[in-house]
Design an enzyme around this catalytic site. Structure first.
Site, PDB file in Angstrom:
ATOM      1  N   ARG A   1       6.641  23.838  -7.462  1.00  0.00           N
ATOM      2  CA  ARG A   1       6.314  24.859  -6.459  1.00  0.00           C
ATOM      3  C   ARG A   1       4.988  24.534  -5.770  1.00  0.00           C
ATOM      4  O   ARG A   1       4.953  24.127  -4.624  1.00  0.00           O
ATOM      5  CB  ARG A   1       6.266  26.250  -7.135  1.00  0.00           C
ATOM      6  N   ASP A   2       3.887  24.653  -6.484  1.00  0.00           N
ATOM      7  CA  ASP A   2       2.575  24.437  -5.877  1.00  0.00           C
ATOM      8  C   ASP A   2       2.388  22.971  -5.489  1.00  0.00           C
ATOM      9  O   ASP A   2       1.717  22.663  -4.509  1.00  0.00           O
ATOM     10  CB  ASP A   2       1.486  24.873  -6.861  1.00  0.00           C
TER      11      ASP A   2
ATOM     12  N   HIS B   1      -6.464  27.559 -13.297  1.00  0.00           N
ATOM     13  CA  HIS B   1      -5.731  26.737 -12.322  1.00  0.00           C
ATOM     14  C   HIS B   1      -6.778  25.935 -11.534  1.00  0.00           C
ATOM     15  O   HIS B   1      -7.409  26.450 -10.608  1.00  0.00           O
ATOM     16  CB  HIS B   1      -4.946  27.666 -11.390  1.00  0.00           C
TER      17      HIS B   1
ATOM     18  N   HIS C   1      -8.301  22.566  -9.326  1.00  0.00           N
ATOM     19  CA  HIS C   1      -8.016  21.489  -8.385  1.00  0.00           C
ATOM     20  C   HIS C   1      -9.098  20.426  -8.548  1.00  0.00           C
ATOM     21  O   HIS C   1     -10.212  20.720  -8.975  1.00  0.00           O
ATOM     22  CB  HIS C   1      -7.982  22.018  -6.948  1.00  0.00           C
TER      23      HIS C   1
ATOM     24  N   CYS D   1      -3.121  23.290  -1.341  1.00  0.00           N
ATOM     25  CA  CYS D   1      -2.791  24.602  -0.792  1.00  0.00           C
ATOM     26  C   CYS D   1      -2.634  24.457   0.712  1.00  0.00           C
ATOM     27  O   CYS D   1      -3.569  24.040   1.397  1.00  0.00           O
ATOM     28  CB  CYS D   1      -3.885  25.624  -1.107  1.00  0.00           C
TER      29      CYS D   1
ATOM     30  N   ASN E   1      -3.875  19.237  -7.300  1.00  0.00           N
ATOM     31  CA  ASN E   1      -3.997  19.998  -8.532  1.00  0.00           C
ATOM     32  C   ASN E   1      -4.439  19.086  -9.673  1.00  0.00           C
ATOM     33  O   ASN E   1      -4.291  17.867  -9.607  1.00  0.00           O
ATOM     34  CB  ASN E   1      -2.626  20.580  -8.914  1.00  0.00           C
TER      35      ASN E   1
END
Length: 292
Positions: free
Chosen positions: A22-23, A215, A217, A248, A257
């Site tokens: 997804r991300d 989460h 990055h 993003c 990420n």
């Protein structure tokens, strides 16, 4: 494999929340075929990832990569032992997730006013009114709800974000009924002591580490150092993306990420149980790089 040197001050086991499908993929310009997305998820599950976020029921105009979300979910084993959450931006997204038979959803909030406007088309306060019926209806339907809060360490438009502002936004998302809150360093500007201070800030507000996930990055190469700092503060759930995929789409300075492989290597060396087969994971990331 790294030599294992156990640090007794750190947790004994960690849950890796895989966000690559997804991300990770949402920020890739090359559209990935539906069959490849389904295979990517299956490979990640087979490699031992305990949770794999599958897709997002967002309007295809905003994220074309995730346009065939319902078709993808129809091919997934939603009743299997591995949760396959989907992101839902609003009530319409929840409707689609319920129709598809999803059992785990996530919502995506903001710690800053500007990002709320740019990403959610809402105000910082208004987002909670938008999410309230989503969470309430999902919980009534027996779904698990996770909440993300973005821009926890810095915002490209507003700069540094006060810790108390992040704690206030995150606490409100938990108060709506989310079971877990993932704290996002959306543009990768956080550093180790900042991570500890934010976790302590939530603790002072009555939010324990068992309800938090991190989460990170890797924009400035800090993701692993930040993950280690979070481990020291008792965090046991970490989001990561196979091969470091993604960023993003609404924050152009956000590069990849935290790579799941890097996290697995570090956890292995620390003697922390994670359950992931590193060789199978690397093979999967190399395969997806070929697809892209």
């Amino acid at each position: 494999m790294p030599m294992v040197v156990r640090d007794p001050a750190l947790p004994e086991r960690v849950t890796i929340y895989e966000v690559g499908p997804r991300d990770g993929l949402q920020n890739e310009s090359a559209i990935v075929p539906l069959a490849a997305k389904a295979e990517f998820i299956a490979r990640l599950v087979a490699a031992g990832l305990p949770i794999v976020e599958a897709t997002s029921f967002v309007h295809p105009r905003w994220v074309p990569q995730l346009a065939a979300a319902a078709e993808l979910v129809a091919q997934l084993p939603l009743d299997g032992p591995t949760p396959l959450p989907v992101l839902v931006p609003n009530e319409r997204g929840l409707d689609r997730a319920l129709e598809a038979g999803c059992t785990h959803i996530a919502i995506f909030g903001s710690a800053t006013e500007t990002f709320a406007q740019k990403n959610l088309n809402s105000t910082l306060d208004g987002q909670f009114a938008m999410f309230e019926p989503v969470v309430a209806r999902a919980r009534e339907a027996g779904l698990d709800v996770r909440a993300y809060v973005s821009m926890c360490f810095g915002d490209p438009w507003e700069g540094a974000v006060p810790i108390e502002q992040v704690v206030a936004a995150g606490s409100r998302l938990l108060d709506l009924g989310a079971s877990q809150l993932s704290l996002g360093d959306t543009i990768g500007v956080g550093t180790a002591a900042h991570v500890g201070a934010l976790i302590d800030g939530f603790g002072a507000a009555g939010v324990g580490v068992e309800r938090l996930a991190m989460h990170f990055h890797d924009t400035y190469g800090q993701a692993l150092a930040n993950a280690h700092a979070a481990l020291r503060h008792g965090i046991t759930t970490f989001d990561a993306s196979a091969g470091g995929l993604g960023g993003c789409p609404y924050a152009e300075s956000a590069t990849g990420n935290l790579a799941t492989e890097d996290l697995v290597w570090m956890l292995t060396g620390l003697g922390i149980y994670h359950g992931v087969d590193l060789a199978a994971l690397v093979e999967t990331s190399v395969w997806m790089a070929g697809v892209l």
